[in-house]
Design a protein around this motif. Sequence first.
Motif, PDB file in Angstrom:
ATOM      1  N   ARG A   1       2.800  -8.199 -10.324  1.00 45.98           N
ATOM      2  CA  ARG A   1       3.227  -6.840  -9.972  1.00 45.98           C
ATOM      3  C   ARG A   1       4.436  -6.467 -10.825  1.00 45.98           C
ATOM      4  O   ARG A   1       5.397  -7.218 -10.930  1.00 45.98           O
ATOM      5  N   HIS A   2       4.368  -5.309 -11.419  1.00 43.24           N
ATOM      6  CA  HIS A   2       5.475  -4.809 -12.236  1.00 43.24           C
ATOM      7  C   HIS A   2       6.310  -3.795 -11.456  1.00 43.24           C
ATOM      8  O   HIS A   2       7.527  -3.774 -11.547  1.00 43.24           O
ATOM      9  N   ARG A   3       5.609  -2.935 -10.697  1.00 42.06           N
ATOM     10  CA  ARG A   3       6.307  -1.930  -9.898  1.00 42.06           C
ATOM     11  C   ARG A   3       5.454  -1.548  -8.701  1.00 42.06           C
ATOM     12  O   ARG A   3       4.305  -1.936  -8.611  1.00 42.06           O
ATOM     13  N   GLN A   4       6.046  -0.800  -7.804  1.00 43.61           N
ATOM     14  CA  GLN A   4       5.333  -0.311  -6.634  1.00 43.61           C
ATOM     15  C   GLN A   4       5.381   1.204  -6.592  1.00 43.61           C
ATOM     16  O   GLN A   4       6.333   1.812  -7.086  1.00 43.61           O
ATOM     17  N   LYS A   5       4.338   1.789  -6.005  1.00 45.36           N
ATOM     18  CA  LYS A   5       4.312   3.229  -5.808  1.00 45.36           C
ATOM     19  C   LYS A   5       3.923   3.485  -4.360  1.00 45.36           C
ATOM     20  O   LYS A   5       2.843   3.089  -3.921  1.00 45.36           O
ATOM     21  N   GLN A   6       4.829   4.123  -3.629  1.00 48.29           N
ATOM     22  CA  GLN A   6       4.557   4.425  -2.233  1.00 48.29           C
ATOM     23  C   GLN A   6       3.722   5.700  -2.156  1.00 48.29           C
ATOM     24  O   GLN A   6       4.117   6.751  -2.652  1.00 48.29           O
ATOM     25  N   ILE A   7       2.536   5.592  -1.541  1.00 45.70           N
ATOM     26  CA  ILE A   7       1.628   6.723  -1.409  1.00 45.70           C
ATOM     27  C   ILE A   7       2.008   7.567  -0.193  1.00 45.70           C
ATOM     28  O   ILE A   7       2.012   8.794  -0.249  1.00 45.70           O
ATOM     29  N   ASN A   8       2.311   6.901   0.911  1.00 41.71           N
ATOM     30  CA  ASN A   8       2.818   7.550   2.123  1.00 41.71           C
ATOM     31  C   ASN A   8       3.618   6.502   2.889  1.00 41.71           C
ATOM     32  O   ASN A   8       3.860   5.422   2.361  1.00 41.71           O
ATOM     33  N   LEU A   9       4.009   6.783   4.102  1.00 43.57           N
ATOM     34  CA  LEU A   9       4.847   5.840   4.854  1.00 43.57           C
ATOM     35  C   LEU A   9       4.158   4.504   5.095  1.00 43.57           C
ATOM     36  O   LEU A   9       4.829   3.489   5.282  1.00 43.57           O
ATOM     37  N   ASP A  10       2.829   4.472   5.095  1.00 42.53           N
ATOM     38  CA  ASP A  10       2.100   3.251   5.434  1.00 42.53           C
ATOM     39  C   ASP A  10       1.377   2.588   4.271  1.00 42.53           C
ATOM     40  O   ASP A  10       0.905   1.470   4.406  1.00 42.53           O
ATOM     41  N   VAL A  11       1.264   3.237   3.135  1.00 45.61           N
ATOM     42  CA  VAL A  11       0.474   2.687   2.021  1.00 45.61           C
ATOM     43  C   VAL A  11       1.326   2.597   0.757  1.00 45.61           C
ATOM     44  O   VAL A  11       1.925   3.588   0.326  1.00 45.61           O
TER      45      VAL A  11
END
Length: 75
Positions: free
Chosen positions: A21-31
Amino acid sequence: MKITYDHNADAMYLEICGGPRHRQKQINLDVTLDIDTNGRVVGVEIMNAVKKYGEQITNISFSNTWFFMSKTTRK
């Protein structure tokens, strides 16, 4: 693909491939998506999985293929 479910946290993780994993992207509060250095999604974390989608979320199948799901417990 590997799917894990943490009953205590009500969190499901779908590991799409074994890449780092290089980075994270939050789609909504749960995903939240885990993204590699090439911009590909390598994993998906779903918080409040059973609460939001019901117990059936722990019995996922794709194209008539059942995937292994391990239930884990956080310490």
